[in-house]
Structure formats: structure tokens, C-alpha cells
Design a protein around this motif. Sequence first.
Motif, PDB file in Angstrom:
ATOM      1  N   PHE A   1       0.831  -1.212   0.000  1.00  0.00           N
ATOM      2  CA  PHE A   1       0.000   0.000   0.000  1.00  0.00           C
ATOM      3  C   PHE A   1       0.864   1.260   0.000  1.00  0.00           C
ATOM      4  N   LEU A   2       1.903   1.284   0.845  1.00  0.00           N
ATOM      5  CA  LEU A   2       2.767   2.462   0.928  1.00  0.00           C
ATOM      6  C   LEU A   2       3.454   2.725  -0.406  1.00  0.00           C
ATOM      7  N   GLY A   3       3.913   1.649  -1.048  1.00  0.00           N
ATOM      8  CA  GLY A   3       4.560   1.820  -2.341  1.00  0.00           C
ATOM      9  C   GLY A   3       3.609   2.270  -3.428  1.00  0.00           C
ATOM     10  N   ARG A   4       2.366   1.812  -3.346  1.00  0.00           N
ATOM     11  CA  ARG A   4       1.389   2.181  -4.367  1.00  0.00           C
ATOM     12  C   ARG A   4       0.922   3.620  -4.179  1.00  0.00           C
ATOM     13  N   ARG A   5       0.631   4.004  -2.946  1.00  0.00           N
ATOM     14  CA  ARG A   5       0.174   5.370  -2.666  1.00  0.00           C
ATOM     15  C   ARG A   5       1.335   6.363  -2.579  1.00  0.00           C
ATOM     16  N   ARG A   6       2.565   5.845  -2.386  1.00  0.00           N
ATOM     17  CA  ARG A   6       3.759   6.688  -2.236  1.00  0.00           C
ATOM     18  C   ARG A   6       3.543   7.733  -1.132  1.00  0.00           C
ATOM     19  N   ILE A   7       3.202   7.233   0.038  1.00  0.00           N
ATOM     20  CA  ILE A   7       2.899   8.091   1.185  1.00  0.00           C
ATOM     21  C   ILE A   7       4.116   8.930   1.557  1.00  0.00           C
ATOM     22  N   GLY A   8       3.957  10.237   1.548  1.00  0.00           N
ATOM     23  CA  GLY A   8       5.028  11.152   1.938  1.00  0.00           C
ATOM     24  C   GLY A   8       6.006  11.491   0.837  1.00  0.00           C
ATOM     25  N   VAL A   9       5.963  10.766  -0.291  1.00  0.00           N
ATOM     26  CA  VAL A   9       6.906  11.047  -1.392  1.00  0.00           C
ATOM     27  C   VAL A   9       6.134  11.193  -2.701  1.00  0.00           C
ATOM     28  N   GLU A  10       4.904  11.694  -2.614  1.00  0.00           N
ATOM     29  CA  GLU A  10       4.048  11.786  -3.785  1.00  0.00           C
ATOM     30  C   GLU A  10       4.660  12.637  -4.897  1.00  0.00           C
TER      31      GLU A  10
END
Length: 780
Positions: A185-194
Amino acid sequence: MASLGANPRRTPQGPGPEAASSGFPSPAPVPSPREAEEEEEELAEIHLCVLWNSGYLGIAYYDTSDSTIHFMPDAPDHESLKLLQRVLDEINPQSVVTSAKQDENMTRFLGKLASQEHREPKRPEIIFLPSVDFGLEISKQRLLSGNYSFIPDSMTATEKILFLSSIIPFDCLLTVRALGGLLKFLGRRRIGVELEDYNVSVPILGFKKFMLTHLVNIDQDTYSVLQIFKSESHPSVYKVASGLKEGLSLFGILNRCRCKWGEKLLRLWFTRPTHDLGELNSRLDVIQFFLLPQNLDMAQMLHRLLGHIKNVPLILKRMKLSHTKVSDWQVLYKTVYSALGLRDACRSLPQSIQLFRDIAQEFSDDLHHIASLIGKVVDFEGSLAENRFTVLPNIDPEIDEKKRRLMGLPNFLTEVARKELENLDSRIPSCSVIYIPLIGFLLSIPRLPSMVEASDFEINGLDFMFLSEEKLHYRSARTKELDALLGDLHCEIRDQETLLMYQLQCQVLARAAVLTRVLDLASRLDVLLALASAAQDYGYSRPRYSPQVLGVRIQNGRHPLMELCARTFVPNSTECGGDKGRVKVITGPNSSGKSIYLKQVAKAVNNATAQSLVLIDEFGKGTNTVDGLALLAAVLRHWLARGPTCPHIFVATNFLSLVQLQLLPRGPLVQYLTMETCEDGNDLVFFYQVCEGVAKASHASHTAAQAGLPDKLVARGKEVSDLIRSGKPIKPVKDLLKKNQMENCQTLVDKFMKLDLEDPNLDLNVFMSQEVLPAATSIL
């Protein structure tokens, strides 16, 4: 842009640049109005991943405030998912990630969660990922192949697997799958590095385990009723966007933490109260140590050092993303040196206390290495002046040489400008040679009155570049030679210093584990020092815990908030244990202190077991009197039927009929208490002292009189109460009713007399509907 110019008398000259500062910087004099992370506290987001299978939960969540993944080893949970609900209430996630393939219990739970429109602070987003993303093997692969800054690059693949296995419980299959789904999920949404390049991964600075075992279960209503937390709107107009401040609460009066992470840990202890005697006694040992008179100076010194412990996770996150600011180096430098001060101080304290021993041992020499590197490399004053990372002299000879050449440019360019002026038209009074980063060296001359059109700017032997601020800028053969000879010095220096900053960041990130541990132990010390300070000011005593004593024994207990607000406060003792007096029914007049007495002994729990403490105050309030009394009696009789396994219960009630009608069974389990009072003529004196017995009356009239109600109103209330008690009918006061009728009639007549009946615009129907008819109910 650096400019070097000649004066109007055709004598070119240039100002000298500021000299670079040097020397070993000290944490104290470094100017910083406010630390960077204090000014711009990033709004923390929590993203939770959960799996439920065969009665067990696997939970993991990512916290953007410290870029850390927290996980809970596989834990059993009821079909109603009470444990999951508690986790959600505590961390308030922004999103809840789970598998699209779920059983009926989880589906029902998530549906209910999604429908809670008024959930505070807001409903989480429910995200379903394909079940294949939670596969065990693929989850293990994601965990082992992750790019973690806290793992040194020098580790081999085998060493990395062993290192991660010491942190992550790979035998907890649900937890591993939840971790794998969270990483997906973090890699898909790129949380914090959008907004970063795609090759920049989500920063993960560590894995931390959290447990919900050995905890006292307290619901949100209890926190509110007991005023453990109390949020209020912030009075400052500048704080409207940030929300709330802490009001008068237990957390508010005990929160004397010097660093934000200490305050965060104190709140966590309040929301996760433990009943682990070992943990409780280890905390109390530290508090008791700092309460000794000979240790007060040490406590003050440690408190000052803790004030410099700042938001290290945020700095490490910026380093990971190469977003480091000048102020971050200052903050990290102060934090590390303060941590070394804490270590040296704790090494002189008794090592029999676990916290002191941990700080002395785990604040390793890596901290000194980090501080030494930063202090010897970073030019704090130069960095502040240029608003970028700069290094001190004698770090890189090539950079020093280029800076020396850059510093010598003013005199050199003055001489070049003088020679250029000799070759220019005599009408040109002055010129200067300037250096512009990324463009190079240019010849600058003032615009002459005759230079009107663009064609007038052409000068033989010079290449026109641009016009700016009435100055014409050209390339000459000499400036081209300077470009080839000196190059773009400014950018070259900047690039080389950026490379050194990157190397320094790598050195710091390789030791991120010790920095994280510093924050954990320093925040723990901060909380315990804050509690010791409050205990000293308020005169608190150390509680004694014993596994052999089942129940509660309090001697001269005081309500921590009420004693700060009341002019005088009467302490009370209580004892609840064994097979006697497990149910205490407390009666007494209003305002006599029943509710305050309950809050003094309160650590209420939801599920009433033999080890539970249940507080009941004003049960049945707002319902029919008979119904409320019947419900209260039924609940108490239900618990009393358990016999020795009955929970410890304190009941404050105004239902005197509960005793008078003997609705509770007689026996040693029930004890009747009351608040001691004394009637002095027509006055009622409260002693606020608990004693055995039952109140004979509620004394509502006395309480109303003390509250300042008019005497006539109090007398009428007592009269109505007596009529109800004797079963006689209640009749309205005729004189009062007659007086009100006459006043209302007179008011209506006055309005009618003011009407102009000859006015053609007068509408009597409107007067009747708006004035006469509404008044009829109070007149007839």
C-alpha cells in the motif's frame, strides 16, 4: 549575483566579498529563533493494515510522524473484534487497508466503521487490496528486500536477513502478511513522497513492536467523565487551524515534559495504562529517586538537557529524501550533544535503576562520532548566511582552493575592468566585470542617453547579452577567457559541498538506530521527571502494588483536580477487597461530594470481572424514577449473584428507596456509606467525609438555598415535595397566577390602545393573529 564595478571617473574597482567563518561551532551560541520542526509540525498520518483469520488479528501501521512501522504480533480477538476497535480508537488511522477476501465478521465490522459519519476526528478510508498482495511468501520477500536506512550498506544479504529476523516475528504469519500488505500500500500510494521521483521510496526508519497485553481497559466515556483528558478551543487566533489545547485535566496538570516526544509518551501511557507490576515499579523507582532532596539539582540539570532533544525522526526522514535544511544540522547537533550530557549524567547515578543503566549503556560512542563529524564539517554561520549547506575550511583542499580563488576575484576583476575600460569608447564613463552563477563572467556598462533602440546597444568586439537596471551586459574576449580559466566556481563549490553533505547524511543514517533509541529513552526520562516534579509540588505519595492484595486500599485520597479548584478539600479513605463490602452504595445530599469521592478511587473498566472496578454515578438520571430505580437494583443484584467473583462496585445515588424498600439482598457483600452532614438550624453543613450509614433525605432544599436560589422558590419547592410525599394534589399558587393574568391583560390592552383605527393600512387580522391569539393562553 556578485557584481564588481568601476566608478564614473573611469577608475574601475570592486567590493570584497565577506570572509568565510571558521572554527569548531558550539551548540549554545548558534542562532535559531525557533527550531525548524517546532515551527512546522507536519500533520501526522497513520495508515493501518489489518488481517483477521481463525480468531486471530495481524496488525501493522505506518506513522508518518516518525516514519516508523509499528506491528502487533498475532493476537486473539473475539468475533466482535473488540481488540481491533480499541486499536482504532487509540491511533485514529487515516486509512484502513485489508484484503478484499474477508469473512463475515470483518465485513460487518468494516461496514459499521465506514458508516460512522460522526466519528471523531473523522472516518478512516477503507481500502481493499487483492488477496494476492497479502500472500505469505511475497510479503516475506517485500520485507527482506526493502530499502531501510537503518541497515548499514556493509551488511551482506545473509546478515540483513538475520538482522531483520531479530526485529520482525516471522513466526507470526498474520503479522508478516499484514506487514507485506502495508508495504504494498505504501509503495502504491507513495505516502510522503508523492511529488518525488519514482525511484525515491517511502522512508522507513525502523520497525517497532506494540502490545496491548497487561493493559487496563478504559473506554472513552471514562476518560471524559474522569477528566483524564479535556480538550478546549485554543484562545489564540493563530491556533484556530491547529485545533485544540488541553484544558483542566489530569494530563494537563502532570504534563511538564520538555520535549514533544516526552509529551507524546505521557499521553500514550495514559491511553495504555498498564497493570504490569514490574513496569509500574520501575517507573516509580525513578520518580522516587528524583524526589529525594539531594537529587533535585540533578533533576533540574537533566530537565534542561531534555529541552534540546528535538524531532530526530523528522530530520532522519528529510535526510533519507535529501531534503535536509540548514536548521536540521543545528538541531541534530544540539540533540546529540545533549544526549551525550544525559549519558554522562546517568553514568554517575545508581545503576540499580533500569532507566539509568539503559541510558548509560545504550547511548553509545556513535553519538560522539555523529557530533564530531557535524561539528568538524558543517559551517553553521556560513550555512545560515548563504541559506545552504557549507563546510568549514580544511575539509576538502579542492573546495578550499576554489573558495580562495572566489574570494580573490574582487581585486582581480577590478584590474580586468580597468583594462577593458581602456578599450571602450571614451563616452563610456565606467564599467565593471561581474560574475553570475550559471552564466559566467560579463562586462557591465551604464546605458548612455544615445542608446535608445536595440540596434544602439551593439558595440564592436562585444556580444550583447541583456539589459538590466539601465546596465548593458556583454561578453568580451577577456570574459570568455575567464569562463574558460576559472569556470563556474560558485556552482562547482556548491556541487562539491552537496556531495560532502550527502556523505555526511549517509554516516548519520547508518547510525539511525542509536538516534531512535536516544529518543525512546530520553522521552521516558522526560515523562518521569515531569511526574516527579508534579509529585513534589502537589505532595503525591508513592502507591504500593502487591499481587497478594486483591482490591483497593486508599488512605486520605485526594482528587487531583478538585483540590486545585476548591478553597478547602477534605481527603477520604477507602478500602475495597476480600469478600466484604464489594458493593458500596453511597447516599447523601447533592453537592456533598459523592461524585468526587468516586473519582478519587477511579480506574473503571468495561468488562466487570472479579478484578474489575465499576463506578456508577447518577444511574437512571433522565429516566422515569421507577424505571431508573428498577434498572439500578437489577444491575446490582445481577453482580451480587456472582458471590465472591462480584466486581468491586461503588454506587453514588439519590434513590433512597433503594435502601428503604430493601431492593438489595442483605449480606456482607453490600456496604452502605453516606457523606457526613450536620443540620445547624435551617442550614446544612457538609463535612465531605465518608462514613457508614444511609442518608435520611436528599436535602435538596438546603442545596438549592446554598446555590443562591430565591427563598420563595425554595419554599415552594419544599411545599411541592411534601405534597408529593404525602400523596396530596398539587395546586398552583393563586396569587401568583392572578398577578400574571392581570399583567398580561394590561400589556395586551396597551398594545390595542396604540392602534390607529383610521389608518387605511391597518390590518386587524394581522393584529389578532400575531398579538391577541398568542396571549390568550396566558390570560384565559
